[in-house]
Structures are given as C-alpha cells and as structure tokens.
Design a protein around this motif. Structure first.
Motif, PDB file in Angstrom:
ATOM      1  N   SER A  13      45.978  22.722   8.201  1.00  8.60           N
ATOM      2  CA  SER A  13      45.958  21.264   8.230  1.00  8.60           C
ATOM      3  C   SER A  13      45.333  20.729   6.948  1.00  8.60           C
ATOM      4  O   SER A  13      44.479  21.385   6.347  1.00  8.60           O
ATOM      5  N   LYS A  14      45.777  19.552   6.547  1.00  9.01           N
ATOM      6  CA  LYS A  14      45.194  18.902   5.375  1.00  9.01           C
ATOM      7  C   LYS A  14      45.151  17.402   5.598  1.00  9.01           C
ATOM      8  O   LYS A  14      46.166  16.774   5.908  1.00  9.01           O
ATOM      9  N   LYS A  15      43.946  16.844   5.460  1.00  8.15           N
ATOM     10  CA  LYS A  15      43.764  15.403   5.575  1.00  8.15           C
ATOM     11  C   LYS A  15      43.313  14.828   4.243  1.00  8.15           C
ATOM     12  O   LYS A  15      42.534  15.454   3.523  1.00  8.15           O
ATOM     13  N   PHE A  48      51.617  21.429   0.855  1.00  7.75           N
ATOM     14  CA  PHE A  48      51.592  22.780   1.430  1.00  7.75           C
ATOM     15  C   PHE A  48      51.546  23.836   0.327  1.00  7.75           C
ATOM     16  O   PHE A  48      50.740  24.767   0.372  1.00  7.75           O
ATOM     17  N   LEU A  49      52.400  23.681  -0.691  1.00  5.40           N
ATOM     18  CA  LEU A  49      52.397  24.635  -1.811  1.00  5.40           C
ATOM     19  C   LEU A  49      51.049  24.649  -2.516  1.00  5.40           C
ATOM     20  O   LEU A  49      50.506  25.712  -2.840  1.00  5.40           O
ATOM     21  N   GLU A  56      44.729  22.497  -3.758  1.00  5.70           N
ATOM     22  CA  GLU A  56      44.184  21.580  -2.746  1.00  5.70           C
ATOM     23  C   GLU A  56      43.440  22.430  -1.719  1.00  5.70           C
ATOM     24  O   GLU A  56      43.949  23.479  -1.313  1.00  5.70           O
ATOM     25  N   THR A  57      42.266  21.988  -1.313  1.00  8.26           N
ATOM     26  CA  THR A  57      41.523  22.713  -0.286  1.00  8.26           C
ATOM     27  C   THR A  57      41.969  22.206   1.083  1.00  8.26           C
ATOM     28  O   THR A  57      41.840  21.007   1.369  1.00  8.26           O
ATOM     29  N   PRO A  58      42.519  23.079   1.930  1.00  9.97           N
ATOM     30  CA  PRO A  58      42.929  22.636   3.271  1.00  9.97           C
ATOM     31  C   PRO A  58      41.735  22.102   4.066  1.00  9.97           C
ATOM     32  O   PRO A  58      40.581  22.394   3.752  1.00  9.97           O
ATOM     33  N   THR A  59      42.041  21.325   5.077  1.00 12.25           N
ATOM     34  CA  THR A  59      40.990  20.808   5.961  1.00 12.25           C
ATOM     35  C   THR A  59      40.647  21.838   7.022  1.00 12.25           C
ATOM     36  O   THR A  59      39.478  22.015   7.373  1.00 12.25           O
ATOM     37  N   ALA A  60      41.650  22.528   7.520  1.00 10.91           N
ATOM     38  CA  ALA A  60      41.413  23.529   8.577  1.00 10.91           C
ATOM     39  C   ALA A  60      42.561  24.519   8.598  1.00 10.91           C
ATOM     40  O   ALA A  60      43.607  24.306   7.991  1.00 10.91           O
TER      41      ALA A  60
END
Length: 302
Positions: A13-15, A48-49, A56-60
């Motif tokens: 997930s990414k916010k 996503f890539l 980008e650092t994902p959120t979870a």
C-alpha cells in the motif's frame, strides 16, 4: 516459469497524505517474466514501479527481492487497530461492565504484543536495508518516461558514471561495456555526442543502455515510449523486445498494446490502486473478465 519468485510483493500500500494510491497490491515475478502493466492514468502503475526499487517508500506491505526482505511494514495496520481497541477499552471502562472490560483488555493486549514483535522485526529489516539500498537499486534497473540523461555529460560518460562511481567496474571495464552495449543498439557512433544532439528515440535507447550497464537482474520501464514521437516508438520497442528474447526479467508500464500482446508473457490491468485482472496475453485481450478492463480495452483498441 519455475523456481522461487525473483520479486514477491504482498499487500503493498502507498498513501500520499489521505490519498491511497496503492491498495494491498500483491504480485509474484519470476526470472524471465515480461509483465506488461496497463491501466488508466492515475491508477497507481508508476507509483508501484517506484515502490519496487524504493524510489518511493511504501506505506505498508512487504517486498522480497531474491528471497530477501527489502521492505516490510505490516505494523502500520496493527497500530491503527490498537487505536480502535484503545477507544473500545476506554468505552468499556466508562460503561463499567466487567465482562466487556475483560474482553476489550484481552483484545488490546493481544494486538499490542503482536505490534511490539512486528515493529521490532521491521526495525531490523529497515536497518539492514539502509546498508544495502544502493545494491538493491543496482540490481533493479529503471527507465523513465523522461530520459533523465545528464546534459553536461557525453553519452559514454552518462553510461559509465554509475558503474565507476559505485566501484562496480574500473573505468576501462565500464567503457568497454558501454561501447559493447552501444553497438548492440546501433549507436556506437554517438559515444562522444551530448544528449542535446540526439533524437527522443536515441535518448531513450541510451537511457536503457545506461541501466543495462549495471548488469541488473530486473528492468523496470515506466511508460518508456510515452514521450516519443510516433515514428521513434518502434526503435525503442525493438530494443526492449530483444531484451525480452534474451531472458531479461522485465516489468513494463505501457500504453503499447501491441507490445503487451506480442512480447509480454503476463498482462496486468490496474485501476483505482488495485490489480483488477491478470492473465496470459491471449486470454487477457480476447476474453477479459473485469468490467472496468472491458471498458478500458474498448477505448484503447478501437
């Protein structure tokens, strides 16, 4: 494809603030896969890539690359759950019902224990990743929409900069590798040219070669032809097709449906931050199941 996945993504997930761009995306990528990712603009494909090589650092969620964690952060959900349980415990105590208090306390204690254990594990993974982040990015090459070549450096200098600076090769080795790659794409005569003198198609082919100079295990392409004039698209797709034939593992975000049909062995449709459908190209295009995919294909293939 056989063997363990080279990349394994689970519930990613990414916010960005309150906007959730990726929602629990899961995907397995095996060595030699060529995966085309299609979908409407703004659906989370590029994010996503960028999460895969941690631009980008994902959120979870979690990402394993070659059987090693490069990102793991499930505790964000447990933390949210703790906040809810804390409110429930407070309400139970206010209501003075001993059974409700006991149940709420038990739930809270259980999640708190899980959170503490998971947070500790994730902290250790994060510490290890800081040591190996450059190595991880070396193994996953990325080509962007805009070519991102350094304008003040020649083509040769653009290609050899990273291998030499990161001490992966000597200057002589990096130069030999660069010339070999330039010959492969028919641009060896541009070695001493500057990016400003090149066409868009030439710049993108140089950008691909620059990524290949690091000998990556996986290549990520973020709409590599979208900034090109139509007549230049073919020369870039030709290079990518050759890479696929040579067995390079590739994930390609693209609007080029011909490439997705003919070169990819799997096609993914993303919409609203989730993977809506995934299949082999023939079945994907001839017999789509998801209604949103049907609508999308009717527009792009008409």
């Amino acid at each position: 494809m056989i063997g363990n996945p080279i990349i394994s993504v689970k519930d990613l997930s990414k916010k960005f603030g309150d906007l959730e761009v990726l929602k629990s995306v899961s995907l397995s990528v095996r060595k030699g896969d060529v995966i085309a990712v299609i979908g409407p603009s703004g659906c989370g494909k590029s994010t996503f890539l960028r999460c895969l090589n941690l631009l980008e650092t994902p959120t979870a969620g979690e990402i394993l690359f070659e059987d090693k964690y490069v990102f793991k952060n499930e505790s964000v959900y447990l933390k949210e759950r703790l906040t809810v349980l804390k409110k429930e415990l407070k309400a139970a105590k206010k209501g003075n019902d001993e059974n409700e208090i006991s149940l709420a306390q038990a739930n809270y204690d259980e999640v708190k224990t899980q959170y503490a254990a998971l947070a500790g594990e994730e902290k250790e993974i994060k510490k290890q990743l800081q040591k190996s982040l450059n190595l991880h990015r070396q193994k996953i090459g990325m080509v962007f929409q805009q070519f991102n070549l350094f304008p003040h450096l020649t083509v040769l200098q653009n290609i050899t900069l990273a291998p030499v600076k990161l001490k992966k090769m000597s200057e002589e080795e990096a130069t030999a590798k660069a010339i070999e790659l330039l010959k492969k794409i028919g641009l060896e005569d541009k070695a001493n040219a500057y990016p400003s003198t090149l066409s868009g198609g030439q710049k993108q082919r140089i950008a691909i070669v620059r990524a290949l100079a690091m000998n990556p295990d996986v290549m990520l392409f973020d709409e590599p032809t979208s900034a090109l004039d139509p007549e230049m698209v073919g020369e870039v797709l030709k290079v990518m097709t050759e890479l696929a034939k040579e067995g390079m593992t590739m994930i390609v975000v693209t609007h080029e449906m011909g490439f997705a049909k003919e070169v990819a062995n799997r096609v993914i449709f993303m919409s609203d931050g989730v993977i809506k459908e995934e299949n082999e190209p023939e079945e994907f295009f001839s017999n789509p199941k998801d209604e949103r995919l049907k609508e999308f294909l009717s527009k792009v293939l008409s």
